[in-house]
Design an enzyme around this catalytic site. Structure first.
Site, mmCIF file in Angstrom:
data_model
loop_
_atom_site.group_PDB
_atom_site.id
_atom_site.type_symbol
_atom_site.label_atom_id
_atom_site.label_comp_id
_atom_site.label_asym_id
_atom_site.label_seq_id
_atom_site.Cartn_x
_atom_site.Cartn_y
_atom_site.Cartn_z
ATOM 1 N N LYS A 1 1.201 4.108 -3.080
ATOM 2 C CA LYS A 1 0.732 5.479 -2.898
ATOM 3 C C LYS A 1 1.791 6.512 -3.294
ATOM 4 C CE LYS A 1 -3.555 5.652 -1.508
ATOM 5 N NZ LYS A 1 -4.550 6.473 -2.233
ATOM 6 N N TYR B 1 0.825 -1.210 0.000
ATOM 7 C CA TYR B 1 0.000 0.000 0.000
ATOM 8 C C TYR B 1 0.860 1.260 0.000
ATOM 9 C CZ TYR B 1 -3.237 3.567 1.729
ATOM 10 O OH TYR B 1 -3.980 4.716 1.886
#
Length: 306
Positions: free
Chosen positions: A203, A199
């Site tokens: 990002k 994640y």
């Protein structure tokens, strides 16, 4: 910065990257979307990932309160978007809404969506790239993660952000049109946390897209926004003891960022906790330096060896 969430103080996520003297975890007067000074009458806003989480709880209500002309709500499920439509119409009965089921990893689906927006409403003025996924087992080792699951984060958080941004820009009347793009990023990309790697790294794609897109389109305001820790189903259980920031904080800030006074922040990253008045006081300092940008740090150049 490696950390074990269980031993951290509750204000860790606020103070560890504190840039302004004053910080907030809830909406404050300067970013109240009902203030006439930051009204957005006549604007059309596109929100991806609008069926749940920050999209539904923060952005849709805040822009409705700011008096926008229309909200385009994008997600994979239209039925869930209808519930959001009902809520924003209670806030602003005159608002126009358009709910679209879109796979943001598919360019054809995105281009059809923007064609429909143009036909039914007109070109959008503000884009909130909010859609995101966190597909990983929190705590699992890097090598044990399924490669396809790991890469799925990049499909949505990276490719999806790029494709929607591309379609939004192409839908504008001309390349010099003023517009606002807010890319949702995460502090998970700045800390060393092997248990949340997929994640966090995915990002960073949106964060660097912000820098490069802003350089390519200086007429626009394009920022990367870390919303803090808002209570959604994407928050890993170990982080929940750190406490939550309100959706109103993030939504109100997005409205504030949609005005010309925030243009100096284009191409930069900011946290929702930071006080906007303090940011304005540091405007010249921010403009004249590389602050709020991710760069390689070190002594570079042959002169150091002479």
């Amino acid at each position: 910065m490696a950390f074990d969430p269980s031993v951290l103080p509750k204000d860790f996520l606020v103070t560890s990257f504190q840039f302004t003297k004053n910080v907030h975890r809830d909406q404050y007067p300067s970013i109240d979307p009902t203030k006439p000074e930051i009204a957005l009458d006549g604007k059309v806003v596109v929100i991806t990932g609008a069926s749940r989480g920050i999209g539904a709880k923060a952005f849709a209500p805040a822009f409705s309160k700011a008096g926008v002309k229309a909200l385009v709500l994008i997600a994979t499920s239209v039925s869930k978007l209808h519930a959001v439509e009902d809520e924003v119409k209670l806030i602003n009965p005159s608002i126009q809404t358009l709910s679209l089921a879109v796979d943001i990893t598919d360019n054809v689906s995105i281009e059809k969506a923007f064609s429909k927006i143009e036909k039914e409403i007109g070109h959008a003025d503000i884009l909130i790239n909010n859609a995101g996924v966190s597909n990983e087992t929190f705590g699992a080792s890097f090598a044990d993660e399924d490669p396809d699951v790991f890469w799925s984060n990049f499909e949505v958080n990276g490719k999806g952000t790029y494709l929607v941004t591309r379609a939004f820009i192409k839908s504008l009347p001309n390349p010099n049109t003023s517009a606002v793009i807010i890319n949702m990023i995460s502090g998970a990309g700045w800390v060393i946390n092997p248990s949340h790697c997929a994640y966090g790294v995915s990002k960073l794609v949106a964060q660097q897209l912000t820098v490069n897109t802003a350089a390519a389109y200086p007429n626009m305001t394009i920022v990367a926004l870390n919303p803090g820790l808002v209570d959604t189903d994407m928050v890993p259980p170990p982080l929940r003891p750190l406490g939550f920031d309100t959706p109103e904080l993030v939504g109100g800030l997005a409205v504030w960022l949609s005005h010309p006074h925030a243009k100096f922040l284009s191409g930069r990253t900011l946290c929702a906790h930071w006080d906007v008045n303090d940011l304005l006081e540091r405007k010249n300092e921010i403009i004249n330096s590389s602050q709020l940008r991710m760069e390689l740090v070190g002594p570079f150049g042959p002169q150091q060896f002479r």
